[in-house]
Design a protein around this motif. Structure first.
Motif, PDB file in Angstrom:
ATOM      1  N   UNK B 158     -30.879  64.252  14.752  1.00  0.00           N
ATOM      2  CA  UNK B 158     -32.096  63.484  15.080  1.00  0.00           C
ATOM      3  C   UNK B 158     -33.347  64.207  14.603  1.00  0.00           C
ATOM      4  N   UNK B 159     -34.314  63.430  14.129  1.00  0.00           N
ATOM      5  CA  UNK B 159     -35.547  63.982  13.570  1.00  0.00           C
ATOM      6  C   UNK B 159     -36.587  64.008  14.679  1.00  0.00           C
ATOM      7  N   UNK B 162     -40.734  63.508  13.641  1.00  0.00           N
ATOM      8  CA  UNK B 162     -41.099  62.404  12.744  1.00  0.00           C
ATOM      9  C   UNK B 162     -42.531  61.939  12.994  1.00  0.00           C
ATOM     10  N   UNK B 163     -42.893  61.764  14.253  1.00  0.00           N
ATOM     11  CA  UNK B 163     -44.232  61.261  14.572  1.00  0.00           C
ATOM     12  C   UNK B 163     -45.302  62.226  14.089  1.00  0.00           C
ATOM     13  N   UNK B 166     -45.607  62.226  10.287  1.00  0.00           N
ATOM     14  CA  UNK B 166     -46.266  61.006   9.790  1.00  0.00           C
ATOM     15  C   UNK B 166     -47.772  61.126   9.935  1.00  0.00           C
ATOM     16  N   UNK B 167     -48.204  61.681  11.047  1.00  0.00           N
ATOM     17  CA  UNK B 167     -49.640  61.840  11.273  1.00  0.00           C
ATOM     18  C   UNK B 167     -50.235  62.849  10.293  1.00  0.00           C
ATOM     19  N   UNK B 177     -41.389  62.216   2.560  1.00  0.00           N
ATOM     20  CA  UNK B 177     -40.112  61.950   1.887  1.00  0.00           C
ATOM     21  C   UNK B 177     -39.006  62.665   2.647  1.00  0.00           C
ATOM     22  N   UNK B 178     -38.177  61.895   3.343  1.00  0.00           N
ATOM     23  CA  UNK B 178     -37.058  62.483   4.085  1.00  0.00           C
ATOM     24  C   UNK B 178     -35.864  62.577   3.139  1.00  0.00           C
ATOM     25  N   UNK B 190     -38.624  57.016   2.260  1.00  0.00           N
ATOM     26  CA  UNK B 190     -40.055  57.278   2.094  1.00  0.00           C
ATOM     27  C   UNK B 190     -40.806  56.657   3.258  1.00  0.00           C
ATOM     28  N   UNK B 191     -41.640  57.451   3.912  1.00  0.00           N
ATOM     29  CA  UNK B 191     -42.441  56.927   5.019  1.00  0.00           C
ATOM     30  C   UNK B 191     -43.918  57.121   4.712  1.00  0.00           C
ATOM     31  N   UNK B 192     -44.698  56.098   5.054  1.00  0.00           N
ATOM     32  CA  UNK B 192     -46.129  56.181   4.837  1.00  0.00           C
ATOM     33  C   UNK B 192     -46.827  55.511   6.005  1.00  0.00           C
ATOM     34  N   UNK B 193     -47.898  56.150   6.447  1.00  0.00           N
ATOM     35  CA  UNK B 193     -48.670  55.560   7.528  1.00  0.00           C
ATOM     36  C   UNK B 193     -49.200  54.211   7.077  1.00  0.00           C
ATOM     37  N   UNK B 194     -49.070  53.201   7.951  1.00  0.00           N
ATOM     38  CA  UNK B 194     -49.468  51.856   7.584  1.00  0.00           C
ATOM     39  C   UNK B 194     -50.946  51.665   7.893  1.00  0.00           C
TER      40      UNK B 194
END
Lengths: 145, 197
Positions: B158-159, B162-163, B166-167, B177-178, B190-194
């Protein structure tokens, strides 16, 4: 004098009861899903916000449109107290686009004719009920700019 | 332009290696890599321009020793950079110290991620300043900003951060990039703040 239960209205919220009716048993994720639903409908004023269940991953997720002509977005609420692994994150894309169960009966999360935005939106819900929204894509997704 | 394999001094265990040579001979002269540097016969420069391996200069500059804004030789290569360059036949180890016999799964995963991103044309440097494993660039770090904070993770773990990552990513205008390896294949998310939300 009977003590007023301040949170009773939330515990009887029709959408919460709908989410609990799927029998997934994950109360923390359901709570995160309800907060995300309320944020999208009442604060962000998004339309067509629908509740769906994914039996594979035992989660509730939402589909919604930002505006009437916008593509459908898949929003997956996740409580910060229950972090997911890479394995689970990689399954979110396919699991939320397969046939899922909604309140109206067993149907696809989105119909084939609808335009669905690529990727999923993660709604990371903190202990203080604050929500951080992140867009997630499979693979290496280069920035547009 | 010097040709042939680049000589490096191996450091035992998981410390990587040091490259000391500049301009075709062992040198303690100050070497500073800057954008637009042309025609310099430097192994450090060759690694950066020809092989997209940046490493990290860790030595004090003799002319300006009491500062750490600009550093000089030697160039430190991380274990992933070292194994990658050895695999490509670019490096020749001048002096070997016994390496660790046991290579952990984490080291294998990091090497696989480094190699896969390099093969896809990216340049990688340490992401320590941002709490990540790598900074990923689409060009030379002296010319462009990085576009990703790369985090190397076990497939089933488990990550927890993550939160917060992201911030951090949203604040420094970089996507997260995980990276992980599953059945020998490198997997990415790929995660990006919306910004809309």
């Amino acid at each position: 004098m009977e003590q007023v239960k301040e949170n009773s209205w939330l515990l009887n919220h029709p959408k919460l009861l709908e989410m609990q009716s799927y029998g997934l048993g994950n109360s923390a994720q359901i709570q995160a899903a309800l907060l995300t639903y309320l944020d999208l409908t009442e604060v962000k004023l998004w339309g067509e916000v629908k509740v769906h269940s994914c039996q594979d991953l035992k989660i509730i997720y939402l589909t919604a449109r930002e505006k009437e002509e916008s593509p459908v977005r898949v929003v997956v609420p996740l409580p910060s107290t229950e972090p997911l692994s890479m394995e689970h994150l990689s399954r979110l894309h396919s699991a939320t686009r397969r046939e899922g169960e909604s309140a109206e009966g067993r149907e696809s999360a989105v119909s084939e004719e609808e335009e669905v935005q690529e990727g999923v939106t993660l709604a990371l819900v903190g202990r203080d009920s604050s929500i951080l929204y992140c867009q997630m894509w499979p693979g290496v997704h280069l920035p547009i700019s | 332009m010097s040709k042939g394999k680049i000589q490096a001094v191996a450091q035992g265990g998981v410390c990587g290696a040091l490259v000391w040579r500049a301009e075709g001979k062992w040198s303690q002269r100050p070497v500073h890599i800057s954008a637009g540097e042309m025609g310099v016969c430097s192994d450090v420069y060759r690694l950066r321009v020809e092989w997209r391996v940046v490493g990290g200069l860790v030595g004090a500059l003799p002319v300006q020793p009491r500062q750490s804004g600009q550093l000089g030789l030697p160039l430190h290569l991380s274990p992933e950079e070292l194994s990658h360059l050895l695999e490509k036949g670019v490096l020749e180890l001048e002096q070997e110290t016994p390496p660790d016999d046991v290579i952990t799964r984490e080291q294998e995963t990091r090497a696989a991620v480094f190699g896969d991103l390099w093969e896809n044309g990216f340049t990688l440097t340490s992401g320590l300043k941002y709490g990540a494993d790598y900074l990923v660039y689409q060009g030379d770090p002296a010319l462009v900003h990085s576009c990703f904070l790369a985090l190397v993770l076990p497939w089933k773990q488990p990550i927890a951060t993550l939160t917060s990552l992201c911030r951090v990513g949203s604040k420094v205008v970089k996507a997260l990039l995980l990276c992980s390896v599953e059945k020998g294949v490198v997997q990415y998310q790929t995660l990006e703040w919306d910004p809309i939300l």
